[in-house]
Motif scaffolding. Structure first.
Motif, mmCIF file in Angstrom:
data_model
loop_
_atom_site.group_PDB
_atom_site.id
_atom_site.type_symbol
_atom_site.label_atom_id
_atom_site.label_comp_id
_atom_site.label_asym_id
_atom_site.label_seq_id
_atom_site.Cartn_x
_atom_site.Cartn_y
_atom_site.Cartn_z
ATOM 1 N N LEU A 149 -59.985 28.763 23.905
ATOM 2 C CA LEU A 149 -59.535 28.124 22.664
ATOM 3 C C LEU A 149 -60.669 28.091 21.638
ATOM 4 N N GLN A 192 -60.554 29.846 18.023
ATOM 5 C CA GLN A 192 -60.732 29.025 16.810
ATOM 6 C C GLN A 192 -61.902 29.533 15.966
ATOM 7 N N GLU A 226 -50.950 32.186 16.133
ATOM 8 C CA GLU A 226 -49.925 31.831 17.137
ATOM 9 C C GLU A 226 -50.529 31.734 18.540
ATOM 10 N N ALA A 242 -52.513 28.634 18.811
ATOM 11 C CA ALA A 242 -51.623 27.469 18.936
ATOM 12 C C ALA A 242 -51.132 27.342 20.380
ATOM 13 N N HIS A 243 -50.869 28.482 21.022
ATOM 14 C CA HIS A 243 -50.438 28.459 22.434
ATOM 15 C C HIS A 243 -51.491 27.752 23.296
ATOM 16 N N GLU A 282 -53.790 25.716 22.247
ATOM 17 C CA GLU A 282 -53.960 24.308 21.850
ATOM 18 C C GLU A 282 -52.956 23.454 22.619
ATOM 19 N N ALA A 283 -51.752 24.020 22.788
ATOM 20 C CA ALA A 283 -50.685 23.266 23.452
ATOM 21 C C ALA A 283 -50.855 23.279 24.970
ATOM 22 N N GLN A 284 -51.480 24.294 25.456
ATOM 23 C CA GLN A 284 -51.529 24.511 26.907
ATOM 24 C C GLN A 284 -52.915 25.022 27.285
ATOM 25 N N GLN A 285 -53.607 24.295 28.122
ATOM 26 C CA GLN A 285 -54.975 24.693 28.479
ATOM 27 C C GLN A 285 -54.995 26.059 29.180
#
Ligand code: SAM
Length: 287
Positions: free
Chosen positions: A176, A180, A213, A216-217, A219-222
């Motif tokens: 991540l 980023q 995208e 974001a995946h 961010e939502a899921q480690q």
């Protein structure tokens, strides 16, 4: 007879053997046969490799060759080859030398004129790239990105500027942060991005979309498991024919000759001179 020719006839050989990256069945017949035939198998972790060799009924003796002893192991392997023994080099998974030990061994043996034979097979960056859907005609492999400092920022910038597919390895802990850091660079959010994870294993997965995208995946899921990251090339922002023609007439209005205008426009719009000449050719004929 020179030293190199002499070695080739009288000495052992080194075989660089690729092993699976998850699915034990991804071994070639030639790889298994080679591991059975050689006198010694040099490997990163003898316990890990013994499991693979047991699976294939290979009883060959193992010797360690890892990041912390590679220079020493290279000399041991040299001695074995000089004594007429054949040695195979494997790593814990995938193709040796690709972010795995072996460079010093191959470099030394090549310098000494020994035969080094490659037995190809699984290699995670290539396996990932082949199924990514990103262009494969030209690509750059970057290994693991540096974790910090100037070398990291230089490499991130290089990825942003690239006109070919960029392939690198990343740990699930850092994925991540790295995505980023790339997002923070100009015009990166819409770039195509694919993360191939757990390739050849039960939970193999390709996460793809724009960089925004895919980030974001994660961010939502480690992130979990082993992964290869690929970033598609930035769109080359070639000027349109209309833009070139407009720039040409304005250059000519300023009094530049046809050829000086073409030269100037090619430079200003970062297009090839031949493309500009092709567009003005009918005009040039009329003159
Ligand atoms: N030499 C190996 C090869 O040919 O694949 C690479 C060795 S490197 C030390 C290990 C890294 O490769 C992992 O951290 C991961 O980034 C990548 N990798 C290895 N196996 C993988 C797999 N099954 N799926 C995705 N990535 C993998």
């Amino acid at each position: 007879m020179d030293t190199q020719t002499k070695h080739k006839h009288q000495s052992g050989k080194l075989f660089i053997v690729a092993t699976p990256i998850g699915n034990l069945q991804d071994m070639t017949f030639r790889a298994v046969q080679t591991l059975k035939d050689v006198d010694v198998v040099a490997c990163e972790d003898t316990r890990t490799s013994r499991k693979l060799l047991d699976f294939y009924g290979v009883e060959t003796k193992l010797m360690p060759c890892h990041d912390h002893n590679e220079q020493y192991a290279a000399k041991q392997i040299l001695d074995l080859l000089e004594a007429g023994k054949d040695v195979a080099l494997i790593s814990d998974a995938g193709t040796p030398l690709i972010n795995d030990p072996g460079y010093h061994v191959v470099h030394l043996l090549r310098a000494k004129g020994f035969d080094v034979i490659t037995i190809p097979g699984a290699c995670s960056p290539i396996a990932a790239l082949a199924a990514s859907g990103l262009p494969t005609d030209i690509f750059t492999y970057l290994g693991f990105l540096p974790r910090k400092g100037k070398t990291r920022s230089v490499l991130l910038k290089r990825i942003a500027d690239a006109r070919d597919t960029q392939v690198f390895l990343e740990s699930p802990k850092r994925i991540l942060k790295t995505l980023q850091a790339l997002q923070a660079l100009e015009n990166m959010g819409n770039r195509p991005c694919v993360v191939g994870r757990e390739l050849t294993k039960i939970y193999e997965e390709f996460i793809h979309g724009t960089l925004d995208e895919v980030a974001a995946h994660f961010e939502a899921q480690q992130g979990r498991g082993e992964m290869v990251v690929m970033i598609g090339a930035g769109e080359a922002q070639e000027a349109s024919d209309t833009a070139i023609l407009e720039a040409l007439s304005s250059a000519q209005e300023k009094g530049l000759s046809a050829s000086a205008s073409a030269k100037q426009v090619a430079k200003d719009l970062d297009v090839s001179r031949s493309r500009v000449y092709d567009l003005i050719h009918p005009k040039a004929e009329e003159q």
